[in-house]
Design an enzyme around this catalytic site. Structure first.
Site, PDB file in Angstrom:
ATOM      1  N   SER A 141       0.826  -1.219   0.000  1.00  0.00           N
ATOM      2  CA  SER A 141       0.000   0.000   0.000  1.00  0.00           C
ATOM      3  C   SER A 141       0.858   1.265   0.000  1.00  0.00           C
ATOM      4  CB  SER A 141      -0.942  -0.007   1.205  1.00  0.00           C
ATOM      5  OG  SER A 141      -0.205  -0.126   2.413  1.00  0.00           O
ATOM      6  N   LYS A 150       1.422  -5.380   4.987  1.00  0.00           N
ATOM      7  CA  LYS A 150       1.868  -6.131   6.162  1.00  0.00           C
ATOM      8  C   LYS A 150       1.887  -5.334   7.453  1.00  0.00           C
ATOM      9  CE  LYS A 150       6.861  -5.974   5.177  1.00  0.00           C
ATOM     10  NZ  LYS A 150       8.050  -6.798   5.018  1.00  0.00           N
ATOM     11  N   GLN A 203      10.930  12.345   1.025  1.00  0.00           N
ATOM     12  CA  GLN A 203      11.102  13.749   1.421  1.00  0.00           C
ATOM     13  C   GLN A 203      11.156  14.672   0.213  1.00  0.00           C
ATOM     14  OE1 GLN A 203      14.669  13.906   3.840  1.00  0.00           O
ATOM     15  NE2 GLN A 203      13.657  13.013   5.620  1.00  0.00           N
ATOM     16  N   GLY A 204      12.200  14.470  -0.634  1.00  0.00           N
ATOM     17  CA  GLY A 204      12.485  15.415  -1.725  1.00  0.00           C
ATOM     18  C   GLY A 204      11.299  15.674  -2.612  1.00  0.00           C
ATOM     19  N   GLU A 256      17.460  18.372  -7.244  1.00  0.00           N
ATOM     20  CA  GLU A 256      18.249  17.346  -6.559  1.00  0.00           C
ATOM     21  C   GLU A 256      19.387  16.889  -7.454  1.00  0.00           C
ATOM     22  OE1 GLU A 256      15.830  14.297  -4.650  1.00  0.00           O
ATOM     23  OE2 GLU A 256      14.218  15.752  -4.490  1.00  0.00           O
ATOM     24  N   ASP A 308      10.357  -8.643   0.232  1.00  0.00           N
ATOM     25  CA  ASP A 308       9.462  -9.818   0.180  1.00  0.00           C
ATOM     26  C   ASP A 308       8.983 -10.135  -1.237  1.00  0.00           C
ATOM     27  OD1 ASP A 308       9.764  -9.392   2.861  1.00  0.00           O
ATOM     28  OD2 ASP A 308       7.646  -9.099   3.321  1.00  0.00           O
ATOM     29  N   ARG A 341      24.052  10.591  -7.317  1.00  0.00           N
ATOM     30  CA  ARG A 341      24.144  10.042  -5.978  1.00  0.00           C
ATOM     31  C   ARG A 341      25.271   9.032  -5.767  1.00  0.00           C
ATOM     32  NH1 ARG A 341      18.151   8.947  -3.975  1.00  0.00           N
ATOM     33  NH2 ARG A 341      17.926  11.193  -3.925  1.00  0.00           N
ATOM     34  N   HIS A 361      19.610   2.853   0.328  1.00  0.00           N
ATOM     35  CA  HIS A 361      18.418   3.679   0.133  1.00  0.00           C
ATOM     36  C   HIS A 361      17.433   3.101  -0.870  1.00  0.00           C
ATOM     37  CE1 HIS A 361      16.151   7.396   0.149  1.00  0.00           C
ATOM     38  NE2 HIS A 361      16.327   7.580  -1.155  1.00  0.00           N
ATOM     39  N   SER A 386      11.550   7.856  -8.463  1.00  0.00           N
ATOM     40  CA  SER A 386      10.938   6.612  -8.001  1.00  0.00           C
ATOM     41  C   SER A 386       9.440   6.771  -7.729  1.00  0.00           C
ATOM     42  CB  SER A 386      11.655   6.167  -6.735  1.00  0.00           C
ATOM     43  OG  SER A 386      10.967   5.130  -6.150  1.00  0.00           O
ATOM     44  N   LEU A 387       9.070   7.862  -7.089  1.00  0.00           N
ATOM     45  CA  LEU A 387       7.632   8.103  -6.886  1.00  0.00           C
ATOM     46  C   LEU A 387       6.970   8.214  -8.260  1.00  0.00           C
ATOM     47  CD1 LEU A 387       7.761  10.718  -3.957  1.00  0.00           C
ATOM     48  CD2 LEU A 387       7.139   8.306  -3.797  1.00  0.00           C
TER      49      LEU A 387
HETATM   50  P1  FAD Z   1       6.511   1.218  -0.776  1.00  0.00           P
HETATM   51  O1  FAD Z   1       6.073   2.605  -0.677  1.00  0.00           O
HETATM   52  O2  FAD Z   1       7.734   0.838  -0.032  1.00  0.00           O
HETATM   53  O3  FAD Z   1       5.323   0.282  -0.313  1.00  0.00           O
HETATM   54  C1  FAD Z   1       5.521  -1.100  -0.150  1.00  0.00           C
HETATM   55  C2  FAD Z   1       4.291  -1.670   0.507  1.00  0.00           C
HETATM   56  O4  FAD Z   1       4.344  -3.098   0.465  1.00  0.00           O
HETATM   57  C3  FAD Z   1       4.153  -1.314   1.973  1.00  0.00           C
HETATM   58  O5  FAD Z   1       2.812  -1.027   2.218  1.00  0.00           O
HETATM   59  C4  FAD Z   1       4.568  -2.601   2.703  1.00  0.00           C
HETATM   60  O6  FAD Z   1       4.015  -2.745   3.974  1.00  0.00           O
HETATM   61  C5  FAD Z   1       4.018  -3.630   1.736  1.00  0.00           C
HETATM   62  N1  FAD Z   1       4.635  -4.952   1.818  1.00  0.00           N
HETATM   63  C6  FAD Z   1       5.935  -5.285   1.674  1.00  0.00           C
HETATM   64  N2  FAD Z   1       6.082  -6.613   1.806  1.00  0.00           N
HETATM   65  C7  FAD Z   1       4.849  -7.138   2.033  1.00  0.00           C
HETATM   66  C8  FAD Z   1       4.350  -8.438   2.262  1.00  0.00           C
HETATM   67  N3  FAD Z   1       5.146  -9.522   2.315  1.00  0.00           N
HETATM   68  N4  FAD Z   1       3.025  -8.606   2.457  1.00  0.00           N
HETATM   69  C9  FAD Z   1       2.179  -7.538   2.454  1.00  0.00           C
HETATM   70  N5  FAD Z   1       2.602  -6.278   2.256  1.00  0.00           N
HETATM   71  C10 FAD Z   1       3.929  -6.082   2.038  1.00  0.00           C
HETATM   72  N6  FAD Z   1      11.689   8.537  -4.001  1.00  0.00           N
HETATM   73  C11 FAD Z   1      11.373   9.627  -4.731  1.00  0.00           C
HETATM   74  O7  FAD Z   1      11.037   9.522  -5.896  1.00  0.00           O
HETATM   75  N7  FAD Z   1      11.389  10.857  -4.130  1.00  0.00           N
HETATM   76  C12 FAD Z   1      11.740  11.048  -2.838  1.00  0.00           C
HETATM   77  O8  FAD Z   1      11.730  12.155  -2.335  1.00  0.00           O
HETATM   78  C13 FAD Z   1      12.105   9.906  -2.070  1.00  0.00           C
HETATM   79  N8  FAD Z   1      12.484  10.029  -0.773  1.00  0.00           N
HETATM   80  C14 FAD Z   1      12.714   8.913  -0.041  1.00  0.00           C
HETATM   81  C15 FAD Z   1      13.003   9.034   1.316  1.00  0.00           C
HETATM   82  C16 FAD Z   1      13.172   7.907   2.101  1.00  0.00           C
HETATM   83  C17 FAD Z   1      13.476   8.042   3.552  1.00  0.00           C
HETATM   84  C18 FAD Z   1      13.048   6.631   1.510  1.00  0.00           C
HETATM   85  C19 FAD Z   1      13.203   5.399   2.339  1.00  0.00           C
HETATM   86  C20 FAD Z   1      12.795   6.500   0.158  1.00  0.00           C
HETATM   87  C21 FAD Z   1      12.628   7.632  -0.619  1.00  0.00           C
HETATM   88  N9  FAD Z   1      12.342   7.532  -1.983  1.00  0.00           N
HETATM   89  C22 FAD Z   1      12.039   8.647  -2.701  1.00  0.00           C
HETATM   90  C23 FAD Z   1      12.129   6.230  -2.609  1.00  0.00           C
HETATM   91  C24 FAD Z   1      10.623   5.999  -2.694  1.00  0.00           C
HETATM   92  O9  FAD Z   1      10.008   6.488  -1.524  1.00  0.00           O
HETATM   93  C25 FAD Z   1      10.255   4.560  -2.864  1.00  0.00           C
HETATM   94  O10 FAD Z   1      11.056   3.961  -3.839  1.00  0.00           O
HETATM   95  C26 FAD Z   1       8.805   4.439  -3.298  1.00  0.00           C
HETATM   96  O11 FAD Z   1       7.996   5.137  -2.395  1.00  0.00           O
HETATM   97  C27 FAD Z   1       8.401   2.993  -3.377  1.00  0.00           C
HETATM   98  O12 FAD Z   1       7.016   2.928  -3.538  1.00  0.00           O
HETATM   99  P2  FAD Z   1       6.322   1.519  -3.646  1.00  0.00           P
HETATM  100  O13 FAD Z   1       4.871   1.758  -3.716  1.00  0.00           O
HETATM  101  O14 FAD Z   1       6.963   0.735  -4.714  1.00  0.00           O
HETATM  102  O15 FAD Z   1       6.718   0.765  -2.278  1.00  0.00           O
HETATM  103  C1  SIN Z   2      15.774  12.771  -0.966  1.00  0.00           C
HETATM  104  O1  SIN Z   2      14.887  13.546  -0.598  1.00  0.00           O
HETATM  105  O2  SIN Z   2      16.975  13.027  -0.901  1.00  0.00           O
HETATM  106  C2  SIN Z   2      15.373  11.444  -1.491  1.00  0.00           C
HETATM  107  C3  SIN Z   2      15.004  11.577  -2.896  1.00  0.00           C
HETATM  108  C4  SIN Z   2      14.990  10.252  -3.578  1.00  0.00           C
HETATM  109  O3  SIN Z   2      15.414   9.252  -3.028  1.00  0.00           O
HETATM  110  O4  SIN Z   2      14.552  10.225  -4.727  1.00  0.00           O
END
Ligand code: FAD
Ligand code: SIN
Length: 562
Positions: A15, A37, A49-50, A118, A228, A295, A356, A396-397
């Site tokens: 989610s 989970k 954040q960014g 960035e 996972d 980076r 990261h 990534s977002l």
């Molecule tokens: P996630 O947002 O990680 O969601 C994964 C979901 O899967 C969660 O709900 C988790 O609970 C669930 N899950 C995992 N395993 C299981 C399982 N076995 N069973 C059930 N549920 C499970 N990216 C940017 O583009 N800009 C930014 O500014 C940025 N800042 C960041 C700052 C931080 C501190 C971090 C950690 C990352 C940042 N990133 C940023 C990277 C970015 O946030 C992530 O790559 C992106 O949000 C991933 O989205 P997602 O939906 O793929 O996964």
């Molecule tokens: C950050 O805000 O520095 C994280 C940005 C990212 O991981 O894309």
């Protein structure tokens, strides 16, 4: 075996931005199950954040964003995918706005967004909500999902394994369909509140499980990031790619009590300077973009300087900005730093690199489809070709949101053409069958086998899990981190092989728990990272080895596929 199977048209595991934004796109004729989970908002997304990179400014262009992404990716991006994602950027931004996300706007012009900058970006193009962009995105997306009658969210349900035709054939549960190609049929989930495993069947299964930062001792990621989705996909034979490319963020807060709190790259976008303890700036001579170099380069330079000087950290200097500016632009970072006694307007911020972002993952095509029929992977869990060997910040977002749209566009028409047999009502459909595009064919799978727990007793040695967990993360940090070598990788491989054998034995002897599931997954992901790193005998992007310090386009300008 006569028992109920919960059925959804679309089963989404995770989610974060990828899973939620996909769910929100389907109309109410389809039943959507989101299994996650922990709490519904707990995800990497929640900590972003960014912000989100998209071309929103007349000074900017798709071409510039494409080129910045390709340069960061160090020759391994799939250019078609890069162009597609970049061009979809403004479209998905509008979708996010429609779902209620409030990005920060410029004060003097309420129509225009305040765009951040960035590392690796040639223009200001990062939409943000202060410095809590991810929290704002999760708030809006969860609220939209919650308001939809066809979406059910199951919190505290951890996916254990995927159910595929091959698995059923291997387990001898299925005697027919011998010649059919493999396909996914559903998944098992452990309900963390009851300790029971439930079976969920679906037309399509979407992995949106995020990254695997917890594989390393120091990471910016929250505890959910245990890889996972990648481990589950690998166990059922899906192709996995580019696992050697783990991105280290250059600047996490260095403080014994700050659990790797991220100090956003957006601070350097506002002129932040990296300095040694004695005040010397050290990025100027390394790269033309200086403190805003890609980076991998900044993280490696910090690692080098820390090893050279023996210092435990380097410093980020924001003292050129006023207290008012810092408090307004970076409220959460300012507050958090202050809670550790660091006033960013007067003190330099002690920082270190930390794991990261996983650039590799489950190999997926332009629609998110993996190598297994009906199994999709979107967001950080996937390897789509966007990031190549090193992800451009804030892409990534964007990727999560764009690929959710692509998966929706590829699957919604199939359901419309008769693939769906869900009743479209909120909540699960018990005992229904059906797989996308194959109305009537899969009657046999109205029932799927119940989960069999082979371990009958509760473990009395939970300490073993903790020890294995620590040993694995430390080995990965020490031997498979920012700078690698053949010898270090060999050492890591020996340790991980031992741990895998031990975890396997443990897994089959005791009842499964969330900790054990995560440990097994993280160990398998560690193994995939090491195996891929061993195969890549060159340095490129986030993979740097002292034994092959240069890029070798002749032999290695291709993804590593396992
Ligand atoms: P996630 O947002 O990680 O969601 C994964 C979901 O899967 C969660 O709900 C988790 O609970 C669930 N899950 C995992 N395993 C299981 C399982 N076995 N069973 C059930 N549920 C499970 N990216 C940017 O583009 N800009 C930014 O500014 C940025 N800042 C960041 C700052 C931080 C501190 C971090 C950690 C990352 C940042 N990133 C940023 C990277 C970015 O946030 C992530 O790559 C992106 O949000 C991933 O989205 P997602 O939906 O793929 O996964
Ligand atoms: C950050 O805000 O520095 C994280 C940005 C990212 O991981 O894309």
């Amino acid at each position: 075996m006569g028992f109920s199977v919960i059925h959804f048209d679309v089963l989404i595991i995770g989610s974060g931005i990828a899973g939620l934004s996909l769910a929100n796109r389907y109309d109410e004729s389809l039943s959507i199950g989101i299994f996650t989970k922990k709490g519904e908002a707990e995800s990497n997304t929640n900590y972003a954040q960014g912000g989100l990179a998209a071309v929103m400014n007349i000074k900017d262009s798709y071409e510039k964003h494409v080129q910045d992404t390709l340069i960061a990716g160090a020759g391994l991006c799939n250019e078609d995918i890069v162009r597609m994602v970049v061009e979809e950027g403004p479209v998905v931004v509008q979708d996010l706005l429609n779902w209620g996300v409030k990005f920060t706007k410029l004060k003097d012009n309420e129509e225009a967004f305040d765009l951040g900058k960035e590392g690796g970006h040639s223009e200001r193009r990062v939409l943000h909500a202060g410095d809590i962009t991810g929290r704002e995105i999760e708030r809006a997306l969860v609220s939209t999902s919650r308001s939809r009658p066809n979406i059910s969210i199951f919190e505290n349900h951890i996916a254990v394994d995927l159910i595929t035709l091959n698995k059923l054939r291997k387990d001898k549960w299925l005697k027919t369909y011998k010649d059919k190609p493999d396909k996914v049929l559903g998944a098992y989930f452990l309900n963390k509140n009851t300790g029971k495993v439930i079976t969920v069947k679906a037309g399509i299964v979407v992995l949106a499980t995020g990254g695997a930062g917890k594989v390393f001792l120091y990471t910016s990621n929250p505890d959910i990031s245990t890889g996972d989705g990648i481990a589950m996909a690998h166990r059922v034979g899906a192709k996995i790619a580019n696992m050697e490319f783990y991105q280290f963020h250059p600047t996490c807060l260095y403080h014994p009590k700050a659990k790797s709190f991220l100090i956003s790259e957006a601070l350097r976008g506002e002129g932040g300077i990296l300095r040694l303890k004695d005040g010397t700036p050290f990025m100027d001579k390394v790269h033309p973009l200086k403190n805003l170099a890609p980076r991998d380069i900044v993280a490696r330079t910090i690692d080098f300087e820390m090893k050279r000087t023996g210092d435990e950290c380097v410093y980020l200097d924001m003292r050129h900005k006023s207290r008012e500016f810092l408090k307004k632009r970076f409220p959460d970072i300012f507050k958090t730093a202050l809670s550790f006694g660091i006033d960013m307007s007067k003190d330099q911020i002690p920082v270190v690199p930390a794991a990261h972002y996983l650039c590799g993952g489950v190999l997926a095509d332009a629609t998110g489809l993996t190598s297994i029929e009906n199994l999709y992977a979107i967001g950080e869990v996937a390897c789509t070709g966007l990031h190549g060997a090193n992800r451009l910040a804030s892409n990534s977002l964007l990727e999560g949101c764009v690929f959710a749209k692509k998966t929706y566009e590829a699957t919604a028409p199939v359901f419309k053409n008769g693939g769906s047999r869900g009743d479209g009502k909120k909540g699960a459909n018990f005992g229904k069958g059906g797989a996308a595009g194959e109305k009537g064919e899969m009657e046999e799978f109205n029932i799927l086998p119940e989960w069999k727990d082979f371990g009958f007793s509760d473990s009395d040695e939970l300490i073993v899990i903790t020890h294995n967990w620590d040993e694995l993360r430390r080995a990965m940090w020490n031997y498979v981190g920012i700078v690698r070598s053949d010898k270090r990788l060999e050492r890591a491989k020996r340790r991980i092989d031992n741990l895998l054998a031990e975890i396997k034995e443990y897994y089959w002897n005791f009842k499964i728990t969330p900790d054990l599931l995560e440990l097994r997954n993280i160990a398998e992901v560690a193994n995939l990272i090491i195996t891929s790193a061993v195969l890549r005998k060159e340095s490129r992007g986030t993979h740097y080895t002292i034994d092959y310090p240069n890029k070798d386009d002749k032999n290695f300008k291709h993804p590593t596929v396992l």
